[in-house]
Write a protein that holds these residues in place. Structure first.
Motif, PDB file in Angstrom:
ATOM      1  N   VAL A 123       0.869  -1.177   0.000  1.00 17.64           N
ATOM      2  CA  VAL A 123       0.000   0.000   0.000  1.00 17.64           C
ATOM      3  C   VAL A 123       0.904   1.225   0.000  1.00 17.64           C
ATOM      4  N   PRO A 124       0.807   2.078  -1.012  1.00 16.81           N
ATOM      5  CA  PRO A 124       1.721   3.228  -1.122  1.00 16.81           C
ATOM      6  C   PRO A 124       1.388   4.333  -0.123  1.00 16.81           C
ATOM      7  N   ALA A 125       2.395   5.115   0.185  1.00 15.59           N
ATOM      8  CA  ALA A 125       2.175   6.294   1.023  1.00 15.59           C
ATOM      9  C   ALA A 125       1.399   7.332   0.232  1.00 15.59           C
ATOM     10  N   LEU A 141      -4.734  -2.580  11.156  1.00 18.37           N
ATOM     11  CA  LEU A 141      -3.777  -3.180  10.220  1.00 18.37           C
ATOM     12  C   LEU A 141      -2.363  -2.654  10.414  1.00 18.37           C
ATOM     13  N   GLN A 142      -2.176  -1.850  11.478  1.00 19.97           N
ATOM     14  CA  GLN A 142      -0.860  -1.296  11.833  1.00 19.97           C
ATOM     15  C   GLN A 142      -0.263  -0.490  10.676  1.00 19.97           C
ATOM     16  N   ILE A 143      -1.113   0.335  10.068  1.00 18.79           N
ATOM     17  CA  ILE A 143      -0.666   1.213   8.986  1.00 18.79           C
ATOM     18  C   ILE A 143      -0.506   2.622   9.541  1.00 18.79           C
ATOM     19  N   PRO A 144       0.709   3.183   9.484  1.00 17.35           N
ATOM     20  CA  PRO A 144       0.941   4.531  10.036  1.00 17.35           C
ATOM     21  C   PRO A 144       0.226   5.602   9.218  1.00 17.35           C
ATOM     22  N   THR A 145      -0.516   6.457   9.892  1.00 20.65           N
ATOM     23  CA  THR A 145      -1.278   7.498   9.194  1.00 20.65           C
ATOM     24  C   THR A 145      -1.194   8.834   9.929  1.00 20.65           C
ATOM     25  N   LYS A 146      -1.628   9.858   9.230  1.00 17.90           N
ATOM     26  CA  LYS A 146      -1.800  11.176   9.830  1.00 17.90           C
ATOM     27  C   LYS A 146      -2.965  11.865   9.122  1.00 17.90           C
ATOM     28  N   ILE A 147      -3.510  12.885   9.736  1.00 19.53           N
ATOM     29  CA  ILE A 147      -4.623  13.610   9.132  1.00 19.53           C
ATOM     30  C   ILE A 147      -4.082  14.839   8.418  1.00 19.53           C
ATOM     31  N   VAL A 148      -4.374  14.941   7.126  1.00 22.03           N
ATOM     32  CA  VAL A 148      -3.925  16.068   6.314  1.00 22.03           C
ATOM     33  C   VAL A 148      -5.127  16.591   5.521  1.00 22.03           C
ATOM     34  N   LYS A 149      -5.445  17.863   5.740  1.00 20.80           N
ATOM     35  CA  LYS A 149      -6.541  18.517   5.017  1.00 20.80           C
ATOM     36  C   LYS A 149      -7.846  17.723   5.105  1.00 20.80           C
ATOM     37  N   GLY A 150      -8.123  17.234   6.309  1.00 22.59           N
ATOM     38  CA  GLY A 150      -9.408  16.588   6.547  1.00 22.59           C
ATOM     39  C   GLY A 150      -9.535  15.169   6.039  1.00 22.59           C
ATOM     40  N   ILE A 152      -7.419  11.071   5.818  1.00 18.46           N
ATOM     41  CA  ILE A 152      -6.341  10.209   6.301  1.00 18.46           C
ATOM     42  C   ILE A 152      -5.272  10.078   5.217  1.00 18.46           C
ATOM     43  N   GLU A 153      -4.020  10.198   5.631  1.00 20.27           N
ATOM     44  CA  GLU A 153      -2.900  10.022   4.710  1.00 20.27           C
ATOM     45  C   GLU A 153      -1.957   8.973   5.285  1.00 20.27           C
ATOM     46  N   ILE A 154      -1.573   8.019   4.468  1.00 25.63           N
ATOM     47  CA  ILE A 154      -0.612   6.991   4.887  1.00 25.63           C
ATOM     48  C   ILE A 154       0.782   7.606   4.793  1.00 25.63           C
ATOM     49  N   THR A 155       1.544   7.495   5.881  1.00 24.82           N
ATOM     50  CA  THR A 155       2.826   8.203   5.946  1.00 24.82           C
ATOM     51  C   THR A 155       3.966   7.431   5.280  1.00 24.82           C
ATOM     52  N   THR A 156       3.938   6.111   5.342  1.00 21.92           N
ATOM     53  CA  THR A 156       5.002   5.318   4.700  1.00 21.92           C
ATOM     54  C   THR A 156       4.392   4.105   4.005  1.00 21.92           C
ATOM     55  N   GLN A 157       5.037   3.659   2.940  1.00 19.34           N
ATOM     56  CA  GLN A 157       4.557   2.478   2.222  1.00 19.34           C
ATOM     57  C   GLN A 157       4.544   1.257   3.144  1.00 19.34           C
TER      58      GLN A 157
END
Length: 234
Positions: A123-125, A141-150, A152-157
């Protein structure tokens, strides 16, 4: 719905004609291949090859009848492959060209829960298009994320599924949410039959350049032995 006697007789006659008309065939697996991909493959092979699918019991009956009429015919080897979800592609033409048509008709497919992954799935960032309320789904699923402009964004592949592993319900749901169709399916060639001989499809990758390279390598080896022993050769 059972096949009528007339259709069975017509199918058997068609099989017998194909067995008598062709000297080569591919044994193909049809797992996960949709009707559209099959239709496209048939259309592109028209005039060059014929595809044969059907119930194995009916195929065996047709083959038995053909062998009774043609005892000792090399096409009798076809019986060894009448099992599983297999089909056959008959041709008298260039096997390499038919192989290329088969593999050109790959169709993207989603990851389905319970299926076995043929390749690694990453799964790509980047942005997902999912709202912040679905963060917990990614955390499971232990996928690192952050909230950007409302969103969810995955931070690393992330390596989500490894080749050979079963696809879980959560992984399938995530890939569906992200509109990722990670797999491609087409007819898979397992064996080639050519005038009584059988071999793997990888043989078709041996072209003139490969043969020339092997020949040159052998010539160099002979020259080295000749120099080492002091025995000249032409």
């Amino acid at each position: 719905m059972p096949i009528s006697k007339q259709k069975k007789a017509a199918y058997i006659e068609r099989v017998k004609v194909m067995l008598a008309s062709y000297t080569k065939f591919f044994v193909v697996l049809v797992d996960n291949v949709g009707s559209k991909a099959m239709q496209n493959t048939r259309l592109q092979m028209r005039g060059k090859a014929e595809m044969l699918m059907g119930k194995k019991t009916l195929l065996k009956k047709a083959l038995d009848m053909f062998m009774e009429e043609n005892p000792g015919h090399p096409m009798g080897k076809l019986e060894d492959y009448l099992k599983g979800t297999t089909g056959f592609i008959f041709t008298n033409g260039d096997l390499g060209a038919i192989r290329d048509i088969v593999y050109a008709n790959k169709v993207p497919a989603p990851a389905r829960a319970g299926g076995v992954a043929p390749i690694d799935v990453n799964v790509p960032a980047g942005p997902t298009g999912c709202d912040p309320g679905q963060t917990s789904f990614f955390q499971v699923l232990q996928i690192p994320t952050k909230i950007v402009k409302g969103q969810i964004e995955i931070t690393t592949q992330v390596e989500l599924i490894k080749a050979g592993d079963k696809v879980g319900p959560s992984e399938a749901a995530l890939l569906d949410k992200l509109s990722i169709m990670p797999f491609e399916y087409c007819l898979q060639i397992k064996t080639i039959y050519d005038n009584g001989s059988t071999y793997g499809v990888e043989v078709l990758d041996i072209d003139d350049s490969v043969l020339a390279g092997l020949f040159c390598s052998a010539v160099r080896d002979v020259a080295a032995i000749s120099l080492a022993t002091g025995i000249p050769t032409a």
